[in-house]
Scaffold this motif. Structure first.
Motif, short mmCIF file in Angstrom:
data_model
loop_
_atom_site.label_atom_id
_atom_site.label_comp_id
_atom_site.label_asym_id
_atom_site.label_seq_id
_atom_site.Cartn_x
_atom_site.Cartn_y
_atom_site.Cartn_z
N MET A 1 0.85 -1.18 0.00
CA MET A 1 0.00 0.00 0.00
C MET A 1 0.89 1.24 0.00
N LYS A 2 0.57 2.18 -0.86
CA LYS A 2 1.34 3.41 -0.94
C LYS A 2 0.57 4.55 -0.30
N ALA A 3 1.30 5.53 0.19
CA ALA A 3 0.68 6.69 0.82
C ALA A 3 -0.18 7.45 -0.18
N LYS A 4 0.27 7.52 -1.43
CA LYS A 4 -0.50 8.21 -2.48
C LYS A 4 -1.88 7.58 -2.64
N THR A 5 -1.95 6.26 -2.54
CA THR A 5 -3.23 5.55 -2.67
C THR A 5 -4.16 5.94 -1.53
N ALA A 9 -7.87 8.53 -1.87
CA ALA A 9 -9.19 7.96 -1.60
C ALA A 9 -10.25 9.05 -1.65
N SER A 10 -11.34 8.78 -2.36
CA SER A 10 -12.36 9.81 -2.56
C SER A 10 -13.38 9.89 -1.44
N ASP A 11 -13.50 8.83 -0.66
CA ASP A 11 -14.42 8.86 0.48
C ASP A 11 -13.99 7.84 1.55
N ILE A 12 -14.71 7.83 2.64
CA ILE A 12 -14.35 6.97 3.77
C ILE A 12 -14.43 5.50 3.40
N SER A 13 -15.43 5.11 2.62
CA SER A 13 -15.56 3.69 2.25
C SER A 13 -14.39 3.22 1.40
N GLU A 14 -13.85 4.11 0.57
CA GLU A 14 -12.67 3.76 -0.22
C GLU A 14 -11.45 3.60 0.70
N LEU A 15 -11.36 4.44 1.71
CA LEU A 15 -10.29 4.29 2.70
C LEU A 15 -10.41 2.95 3.42
N LYS A 16 -11.62 2.61 3.81
CA LYS A 16 -11.84 1.35 4.53
C LYS A 16 -11.48 0.15 3.68
N SER A 17 -11.63 0.26 2.37
CA SER A 17 -11.33 -0.87 1.48
C SER A 17 -9.83 -1.14 1.38
N LEU A 18 -9.00 -0.19 1.85
CA LEU A 18 -7.55 -0.36 1.80
C LEU A 18 -7.01 -1.24 2.93
N GLY A 19 -7.80 -1.44 3.96
CA GLY A 19 -7.36 -2.27 5.08
C GLY A 19 -7.97 -1.80 6.38
N SER A 20 -7.46 -2.34 7.48
CA SER A 20 -7.97 -1.94 8.79
C SER A 20 -7.54 -0.51 9.10
N TYR A 21 -8.30 0.12 9.96
CA TYR A 21 -8.03 1.51 10.33
C TYR A 21 -6.60 1.70 10.81
N LEU A 22 -6.16 0.86 11.74
CA LEU A 22 -4.82 1.01 12.30
C LEU A 22 -3.73 0.78 11.26
N ASP A 23 -3.93 -0.20 10.38
CA ASP A 23 -2.93 -0.46 9.34
C ASP A 23 -2.79 0.73 8.40
N VAL A 24 -3.91 1.26 7.94
CA VAL A 24 -3.89 2.36 6.98
C VAL A 24 -3.32 3.62 7.63
N ASN A 26 -1.45 3.90 10.39
CA ASN A 26 -0.04 3.72 10.76
C ASN A 26 0.87 3.77 9.55
N HIS A 27 0.41 3.23 8.44
CA HIS A 27 1.22 3.26 7.22
C HIS A 27 1.44 4.71 6.75
N LEU A 28 0.37 5.50 6.74
CA LEU A 28 0.49 6.90 6.31
C LEU A 28 1.36 7.68 7.28
N ASN A 34 5.33 11.37 10.96
CA ASN A 34 4.66 12.25 11.91
C ASN A 34 3.28 11.69 12.24
N LYS A 35 2.84 11.89 13.46
CA LYS A 35 1.50 11.47 13.87
C LYS A 35 0.48 12.47 13.33
N LEU A 36 -0.71 11.96 12.99
CA LEU A 36 -1.76 12.82 12.46
C LEU A 36 -2.74 13.28 13.53
#
Length: 153
Positions: A1-5, A9-24, A26-28, A34-36
């Motif tokens: 998974m790349k940070a650009k991907t 993401a155009s909406d929350i459901s697209e973000l969710k399709s990339l993986g679990s919340y913590l994985d996505v 933490n990867h970014l 830096n922490k978000l």
């Protein structure tokens, strides 16, 4: 998974399709270094959208801030602009993080005219070598017309 991907993401459901919340998340955060400061999918998506807008609107200033001010002033100002607690140990690290954020959050739109202007001199220089003319272009403010006038036969 790349940070650009993640960022594209155009909406929350697209973000969710990339993986679990913590994985996505933490990867970014790892890519940014830096922490978000987000705690849910909604706040995560909103933070990404905010950073896109902020970085796109302040890109030039963010790139020059480290050369204009001290490390502490730069770090504080970047933190205020980005609405993030910036973590860095020195000016070089801060500058790298800023450049990383710009490359991740600013999706460059291809402008053919801008590309043409950027490559015009280099292409002219190379084609002139075929004619046996070695052209030196001193700075970016030099126009093609002034170079042509100088070497006109």
């Amino acid at each position: 998974m790349k940070a650009k991907t993640i960022v594209e993401a155009s909406d929350i459901s697209e973000l969710k399709s990339l993986g679990s919340y913590l994985d996505v998340k933490n990867h970014l955060e790892e890519e940014l270094g830096n922490k978000l400061g987000v705690t849910s999918w909604k706040s995560f998506f909103e933070k990404i959208q905010d950073l896109k807008d902020i970085i796109a609107n302040n890109k030039e200033y963010l790139l020059t801030i480290c050369s204009q001010k001290t490390f502490k002033e730069s770090k504080n100002e970047v933190s205020i602009i980005l609405k993030l607690e910036m973590k860095s140990k020195n000016l070089t690290e801060l500058n790298l993080k800023i450049k990383s954020m710009i490359s991740i959050f600013c999706s460059a739109v291809f402008d053919p005219y801008e590309y043409y202007e950027e490559t015009k001199f280099r292409k002219f220089q190379n084609s002139s070598k075929l004619e046996g003319i070695d052209i030196e272009i001193p700075d970016k403010n030099t126009t093609l017309e002034s170079v042509l006038a100088k070497y006109k036969r």
